[in-house]
Design an enzyme around this catalytic site. Sequence first.
Site, PDB file in Angstrom:
ATOM      1  N   TYR A  67     -24.672  94.931  30.711  1.00 36.53           N
ATOM      2  CA  TYR A  67     -25.216  95.084  29.359  1.00 36.53           C
ATOM      3  C   TYR A  67     -25.035  96.495  28.814  1.00 36.53           C
ATOM      4  O   TYR A  67     -24.980  96.684  27.595  1.00 36.53           O
ATOM      5  CB  TYR A  67     -26.671  94.608  29.310  1.00 36.53           C
ATOM      6  N   GLN A 102     -26.128  82.761  17.128  1.00 38.00           N
ATOM      7  CA  GLN A 102     -26.101  82.711  18.586  1.00 38.00           C
ATOM      8  C   GLN A 102     -25.694  84.067  19.165  1.00 38.00           C
ATOM      9  O   GLN A 102     -25.760  84.257  20.382  1.00 38.00           O
ATOM     10  CB  GLN A 102     -25.106  81.641  19.051  1.00 38.00           C
ATOM     11  N   ASN A 103     -25.266  84.973  18.316  1.00 41.06           N
ATOM     12  CA  ASN A 103     -24.767  86.272  18.767  1.00 41.06           C
ATOM     13  C   ASN A 103     -25.912  87.247  18.969  1.00 41.06           C
ATOM     14  O   ASN A 103     -26.910  87.220  18.246  1.00 41.06           O
ATOM     15  CB  ASN A 103     -23.763  86.823  17.757  1.00 41.06           C
ATOM     16  N   ASP A 105     -25.360  90.693  19.065  1.00 45.41           N
ATOM     17  CA  ASP A 105     -25.056  91.982  18.448  1.00 45.41           C
ATOM     18  C   ASP A 105     -25.796  92.113  17.117  1.00 45.41           C
ATOM     19  O   ASP A 105     -26.424  91.164  16.632  1.00 45.41           O
ATOM     20  CB  ASP A 105     -23.544  92.126  18.243  1.00 45.41           C
ATOM     21  N   HIS A 120     -30.605  83.737  20.603  1.00 42.10           N
ATOM     22  CA  HIS A 120     -30.274  84.098  21.987  1.00 42.10           C
ATOM     23  C   HIS A 120     -30.655  85.537  22.332  1.00 42.10           C
ATOM     24  O   HIS A 120     -30.172  86.083  23.319  1.00 42.10           O
ATOM     25  CB  HIS A 120     -28.779  83.869  22.244  1.00 42.10           C
ATOM     26  N   SER A 191     -18.375  77.228  19.181  1.00 43.72           N
ATOM     27  CA  SER A 191     -17.522  76.301  19.923  1.00 43.72           C
ATOM     28  C   SER A 191     -18.083  74.899  20.007  1.00 43.72           C
ATOM     29  O   SER A 191     -17.376  73.966  20.390  1.00 43.72           O
ATOM     30  CB  SER A 191     -17.303  76.837  21.343  1.00 43.72           C
ATOM     31  N   ALA A 233     -13.594  82.854  10.120  1.00 39.27           N
ATOM     32  CA  ALA A 233     -14.717  82.993   9.193  1.00 39.27           C
ATOM     33  C   ALA A 233     -14.475  84.135   8.212  1.00 39.27           C
ATOM     34  O   ALA A 233     -14.828  84.042   7.035  1.00 39.27           O
ATOM     35  CB  ALA A 233     -16.004  83.223   9.975  1.00 39.27           C
TER      36      ALA A 233
END
Length: 242
Positions: A67, A102-103, A105, A120, A191, A233
């Site tokens: 991480y 879902q990211n 960052d 997440h 995905s 995107a």
Amino acid sequence: MVNPNEIGPIEIGEKDRLFVLTGAGVSAESGLPTFRDNGGLWNGYRVEDVATPEAWYEDAEQVWRFYAMRRRDGLAAKPNAAHQALARLEERLGDRLYLCTQNVDDLHERAGSKRVVHMHGELFRSRCERECGRGDFFDEGIYTSADAIPRCACGGRIRPHIVWFGEMPLYMDDIYAELERCTMLLVAGSSGSVHPAAGFVQFARRRGVRTFYVGPEAPLNASQFTERVMATAGEALSRLFP
């Protein structure tokens, strides 16, 4: 399935509520790698070794090294056209846009989005491994040795505020409440392989909601979408939401 050059802007009515889910493909356009694109590896790390509760209790030092690398990569990355298009859309729609990602960052926030739901977790936040009640907190620390891992006041080690495989995603009650209210659903760069997010489109379709997918490759749940735009995107969202 349509080419982005053949589709005009998506019309959003005054009473419409748009639910947007973004996945790893959106961050990948900013140069952040994904496990899926690398055969289950991220710079040589297996998911099982760095992104599960078992990995944490087996080797917390290795997890934090992973991480630490992700934090460095995240700080170096820049928001792309997709992030910017969604930030502009939020300015127009206000709270009629629900942006769930879902990211982990912070590229949506750095592009200007104010209300982002990170189901997440968040890369630049940490929390106590004991869930002692302190809660999560902002943290850009880079911890690369066992001795460097901070301790909570309760004595527990500080872990990344990330939902690992085998853990329950965050804010699910709020997310499903918004899925019940939305009139349109857009999924970008996901995905369709990670649940429960992969099931959002099916949930929306049962309510008769118009559903859109944007991404360069068909997701595993492609058949659930009423319209699919096969493009990145960054390329498509500025055209769909000018």
